[in-house]
Design a protein around this motif. Structure first.
Motif, PDB file in Angstrom:
ATOM      1  N   ASN A   1     -29.357  -5.822   9.555  1.00  0.00           N
ATOM      2  CA  ASN A   1     -29.377  -6.574  10.809  1.00  0.00           C
ATOM      3  C   ASN A   1     -30.379  -7.734  10.706  1.00  0.00           C
ATOM      4  O   ASN A   1     -31.322  -7.849  11.502  1.00  0.00           O
ATOM      5  CB  ASN A   1     -29.766  -5.642  11.958  1.00  0.00           C
ATOM      6  N   PRO A   2     -30.188  -8.595   9.711  1.00  0.00           N
ATOM      7  CA  PRO A   2     -31.256  -9.500   9.253  1.00  0.00           C
ATOM      8  C   PRO A   2     -31.701 -10.560  10.246  1.00  0.00           C
ATOM      9  O   PRO A   2     -32.843 -11.004  10.179  1.00  0.00           O
ATOM     10  CB  PRO A   2     -30.638 -10.170   8.021  1.00  0.00           C
ATOM     11  N   ASP A   3     -30.830 -10.991  11.144  1.00  0.00           N
ATOM     12  CA  ASP A   3     -31.206 -12.100  12.026  1.00  0.00           C
ATOM     13  C   ASP A   3     -31.952 -11.649  13.266  1.00  0.00           C
ATOM     14  O   ASP A   3     -32.430 -12.466  14.040  1.00  0.00           O
ATOM     15  CB  ASP A   3     -29.956 -12.896  12.421  1.00  0.00           C
ATOM     16  N   ARG A   4     -32.037 -10.342  13.438  1.00  0.00           N
ATOM     17  CA  ARG A   4     -32.720  -9.826  14.622  1.00  0.00           C
ATOM     18  C   ARG A   4     -34.165  -9.443  14.323  1.00  0.00           C
ATOM     19  O   ARG A   4     -34.466  -8.851  13.288  1.00  0.00           O
ATOM     20  CB  ARG A   4     -31.984  -8.591  15.151  1.00  0.00           C
ATOM     21  N   ILE A   5     -35.051  -9.767  15.243  1.00  0.00           N
ATOM     22  CA  ILE A   5     -36.409  -9.248  15.200  1.00  0.00           C
ATOM     23  C   ILE A   5     -36.337  -7.762  15.530  1.00  0.00           C
ATOM     24  O   ILE A   5     -35.710  -7.386  16.521  1.00  0.00           O
ATOM     25  CB  ILE A   5     -37.294  -9.978  16.234  1.00  0.00           C
ATOM     26  N   ASP A   6     -36.916  -6.955  14.683  1.00  0.00           N
ATOM     27  CA  ASP A   6     -36.938  -5.515  14.953  1.00  0.00           C
ATOM     28  C   ASP A   6     -38.351  -5.006  14.660  1.00  0.00           C
ATOM     29  O   ASP A   6     -38.772  -4.927  13.507  1.00  0.00           O
ATOM     30  CB  ASP A   6     -35.904  -4.789  14.081  1.00  0.00           C
ATOM     31  N   LEU A   7     -39.074  -4.667  15.724  1.00  0.00           N
ATOM     32  CA  LEU A   7     -40.483  -4.295  15.567  1.00  0.00           C
ATOM     33  C   LEU A   7     -40.669  -2.886  15.010  1.00  0.00           C
ATOM     34  O   LEU A   7     -41.790  -2.496  14.681  1.00  0.00           O
ATOM     35  CB  LEU A   7     -41.221  -4.442  16.903  1.00  0.00           C
ATOM     36  N   GLU A   8     -39.592  -2.146  14.891  1.00  0.00           N
ATOM     37  CA  GLU A   8     -39.709  -0.761  14.413  1.00  0.00           C
ATOM     38  C   GLU A   8     -39.421  -0.609  12.922  1.00  0.00           C
ATOM     39  O   GLU A   8     -39.790   0.385  12.325  1.00  0.00           O
ATOM     40  CB  GLU A   8     -38.730   0.150  15.175  1.00  0.00           C
ATOM     41  N   VAL A   9     -38.749  -1.585  12.341  1.00  0.00           N
ATOM     42  CA  VAL A   9     -38.247  -1.411  10.974  1.00  0.00           C
ATOM     43  C   VAL A   9     -39.248  -1.929   9.941  1.00  0.00           C
ATOM     44  O   VAL A   9     -39.913  -2.948  10.162  1.00  0.00           O
ATOM     45  CB  VAL A   9     -36.894  -2.152  10.822  1.00  0.00           C
ATOM     46  N   GLU A  10     -39.373  -1.228   8.834  1.00  0.00           N
ATOM     47  CA  GLU A  10     -40.169  -1.711   7.707  1.00  0.00           C
ATOM     48  C   GLU A  10     -39.324  -2.705   6.916  1.00  0.00           C
ATOM     49  O   GLU A  10     -38.252  -2.358   6.429  1.00  0.00           O
ATOM     50  CB  GLU A  10     -40.576  -0.542   6.799  1.00  0.00           C
ATOM     51  N   ARG A  11     -39.789  -3.931   6.809  1.00  0.00           N
ATOM     52  CA  ARG A  11     -39.039  -4.964   6.098  1.00  0.00           C
ATOM     53  C   ARG A  11     -39.727  -5.317   4.783  1.00  0.00           C
ATOM     54  O   ARG A  11     -40.949  -5.178   4.660  1.00  0.00           O
ATOM     55  CB  ARG A  11     -38.978  -6.237   6.946  1.00  0.00           C
ATOM     56  N   SER A  12     -38.959  -5.870   3.861  1.00  0.00           N
ATOM     57  CA  SER A  12     -39.561  -6.443   2.659  1.00  0.00           C
ATOM     58  C   SER A  12     -40.369  -7.675   3.068  1.00  0.00           C
ATOM     59  O   SER A  12     -40.088  -8.280   4.096  1.00  0.00           O
ATOM     60  CB  SER A  12     -38.469  -6.878   1.679  1.00  0.00           C
ATOM     61  N   PRO A  13     -41.351  -8.065   2.239  1.00  0.00           N
ATOM     62  CA  PRO A  13     -42.164  -9.240   2.593  1.00  0.00           C
ATOM     63  C   PRO A  13     -41.308 -10.518   2.625  1.00  0.00           C
ATOM     64  O   PRO A  13     -40.411 -10.675   1.808  1.00  0.00           O
ATOM     65  CB  PRO A  13     -43.180  -9.336   1.457  1.00  0.00           C
ATOM     66  N   HIS A  14     -41.585 -11.395   3.586  1.00  0.00           N
ATOM     67  CA  HIS A  14     -40.933 -12.710   3.623  1.00  0.00           C
ATOM     68  C   HIS A  14     -41.808 -13.699   2.859  1.00  0.00           C
ATOM     69  O   HIS A  14     -42.913 -13.343   2.428  1.00  0.00           O
ATOM     70  CB  HIS A  14     -40.781 -13.156   5.085  1.00  0.00           C
ATOM     71  N   PHE A  15     -41.328 -14.927   2.735  1.00  0.00           N
ATOM     72  CA  PHE A  15     -42.094 -15.923   1.969  1.00  0.00           C
ATOM     73  C   PHE A  15     -42.492 -17.116   2.819  1.00  0.00           C
ATOM     74  O   PHE A  15     -42.600 -18.243   2.336  1.00  0.00           O
ATOM     75  CB  PHE A  15     -41.295 -16.356   0.737  1.00  0.00           C
ATOM     76  N   ALA A  16     -42.709 -16.846   4.114  1.00  0.00           N
ATOM     77  CA  ALA A  16     -43.075 -17.945   5.011  1.00  0.00           C
ATOM     78  C   ALA A  16     -44.421 -18.562   4.633  1.00  0.00           C
ATOM     79  O   ALA A  16     -44.679 -19.724   4.960  1.00  0.00           O
ATOM     80  CB  ALA A  16     -43.110 -17.453   6.457  1.00  0.00           C
ATOM     81  N   PHE A  17     -45.271 -17.801   3.963  1.00  0.00           N
ATOM     82  CA  PHE A  17     -46.559 -18.341   3.524  1.00  0.00           C
ATOM     83  C   PHE A  17     -46.505 -18.801   2.067  1.00  0.00           C
ATOM     84  O   PHE A  17     -47.537 -18.973   1.425  1.00  0.00           O
ATOM     85  CB  PHE A  17     -47.663 -17.300   3.688  1.00  0.00           C
ATOM     86  N   GLY A  18     -45.309 -18.992   1.555  1.00  0.00           N
ATOM     87  CA  GLY A  18     -45.189 -19.384   0.161  1.00  0.00           C
ATOM     88  C   GLY A  18     -45.487 -18.196  -0.735  1.00  0.00           C
ATOM     89  O   GLY A  18     -45.349 -17.045  -0.317  1.00  0.00           O
ATOM     90  N   GLY A  19     -45.916 -18.495  -1.948  1.00  0.00           N
ATOM     91  CA  GLY A  19     -46.192 -17.376  -2.848  1.00  0.00           C
ATOM     92  C   GLY A  19     -46.761 -17.847  -4.160  1.00  0.00           C
ATOM     93  O   GLY A  19     -46.916 -19.043  -4.405  1.00  0.00           O
TER      94      GLY A  19
END
Lengths: 401, 65
Positions: A326-344
């Motif tokens: 359900n990738p486009d939804r914000i879900d405060l309960e789910v453990e997600r993989s790290p995103h790259f909004a801060f670069g890397g």
């Protein structure tokens, strides 16, 4: 001979390009990359994660001004010496010296001051049931926190904000048409940064700037005057515009998911951290991260030529259904993989602990005080780029009782 | 004391290798390599590495021999 894959062409040069569009999503289903005017765009999570930290890919943004015909002016000269685009020993030496000033440990004690500021700003308009969020919250909040951290008098915030926003235009696709005012802003901030450094050298205070000046004076591998001034300009520019823009994008995303907004409001201590990560994942200010190939190398079936640019599409990789449910939804309960909004990699955002903390505090303050959050008429957004965000973001809401 | 890296959290960004190059390095594949044990004189660098990890994946364990 292997059949060549079909790759889409995406026109990312125009003001109308939207990463969060059907066209880009469709390209992601077709292949792991698409072609653009400025090199390939990496679309999948797996390939973005791999290439973001690839040893043969350096930070590619050094070329950004030149790609737009901007060469040798004040902005370009400063840009070429910023931590953001430096590579190798010069980068590592400065990064090593400045990292400790931005650790989670350093930021934690400031949370209460962030919250007081957020509440003070909300107090100004909460009785009206509506406000213009970009100027009524995001800009003063982001700027005054930066002032707080550097020890700049907070009443100077409007001037500082204007200069930061002008330099921020340097990362936009409209850089060329704005370059005269961008150059002027760099000149003015250089003068300001010099006076700040000088004043902290004469009388140190309990702020990040004094820590950086002390680093210079005490360490054998000290920061030069020029490096310190360049860094202060970078902090003012990168620390304000990014947070300001990300706040508006976060509010926009949460306005579409009132259930998650209510969840955050009910238990901000539990959900604030996740709220920030999810907002950054689905709606990051940096729509792409640029890398440049230091050597020719092979990735999957694609030869990436030395000197070519690789764009990592942050929003689209962080909403890749191959990685996220359900990738486009914000879900405060789910453990997600790290995103790259801060670069890397070694260019991972220096200020991410600050940004995570102040955005988390801001969203918590907003959620606990207002409900029925909606975006009003007349919202205006910057074009998608390395730094997008709201020019104006009218919101309406009900006061939470 | 020894260095413990949470391999699930670690994303191989490599900031630890900038802070404490005597103890952390990225190999040619970009994967983190590190020594669990360290020389006490490097403790400041290692604490900087712990602090600078974006994923906060590094800890110092006192249980080690």
């Amino acid at each position: 001979m292997a059949r060549q894959p079909t790759t889409s062409y995406l026109d990312i040069t125009g003001e109308h390009f939207r990463m969060n569009s059907e066209e880009v999503r469709k390209a992601r289903t077709t292949h792991w990359y698409a072609r653009t005017e400025w090199g390939i765009a990496v679309l999948t999570y797996e390939d973005s994660s791999f290439l973001l930290k690839h040893p043969q890919l350096t930070q590619g943004s050094a070329k950004w001004p030149a790609q737009h015909g901007v060469v040798g002016g004040r902005f370009d000269t400063w840009w070429q010496k910023t931590l953001l685009v430096l590579e190798g020993d010069e980068h590592n030496r400065i990064r090593r010296l400045v990292n400790p000033a931005f650790s989670a440990r350093q930021i934690e004690p400031m949370h209460d001051r962030f919250r007081s500021l957020a509440d003070e700003l909300i107090d100004d308009w909460i009785d009206h049931g509506q406000t213009e969020f970009a100027s009524g919250f995001a800009a003063p909040y982001a700027t005054r926190i930066l002032c707080m951290m550097l020890g700049i008098a907070e009443h100077d915030w409007k001037k500082i904000h204007e200069l930061a926003a002008t330099i921020g235009l340097g990362l936009g696709v409209t850089i060329k048409q704005n370059i005269a005012s961008i150059d002027d802003a760099v000149v003015e901030l250089t003068r300001y940064a010099r006076s700040l450094v000088q004043s902290r050298r004469e009388s140190p205070r309990n702020d990040v700037l004094s820590t950086l000046v002390a680093t210079r004076d005490a360490d054998a591998g000290k920061l030069s005057d020029e490096e310190l001034v360049n860094l202060v300009i970078l902090l003012i520019f990168a620390g304000i515009d990014t947070t300001r823009n990300q706040l508006a994008l976060s509010i926009e995303s949460f306005s579409k998911q009132p259930d998650q907004w209510e969840k955050l409001a009910a238990d901000p201590d539990r959900y604030a951290t996740k709220a920030v990560e999810e907002a950054l994942r689905v709606n990051p200010i940096g729509r792409w991260i640029s890398r440049e190939a230091a050597e020719t190398f092979q990735h999957r079936e694609r030869t990436i030529e030395k000197g070519s640019t690789v764009h990592l599409f942050t929003l689209i990789s962080a909403t890749d259904p191959a990685e996220f449910g359900n990738p486009d939804r914000i879900d405060l309960e789910v453990e997600r993989s790290p995103h790259f909004a801060f670069g890397g990699g070694i260019h991972h955002c220096l200020g991410h602990f600050v940004a995570r903390a102040d955005i988390g505090v801001a969203l918590s303050a907003m959620a606990t005080r207002i409900t029925d959050l909606r975006i009003g008429e007349g919202a205006e957004w910057l074009p998608d780029s390395g730094n997008t965000g709201a020019v104006t973001l009218p919101i309406t809401f009900a006061q939470r009782h | 004391m020894k260095i413990v890296v949470d391999q699930v959290k670690c994303q191989n960004h490599g900031l630890c290798a900038i802070s404490a190059p005597a103890n952390f390095a990225l190999d040619t594949d970009g994967k983190l390599q590190y020594h669990e044990s360290f020389n006490e004189e490097n403790i400041d660098d290692i604490e900087d590495a712990v602090d600078s990890c974006p994923l906060q994946a590094i800890t110092l364990s006192r249980d080690a021999a």
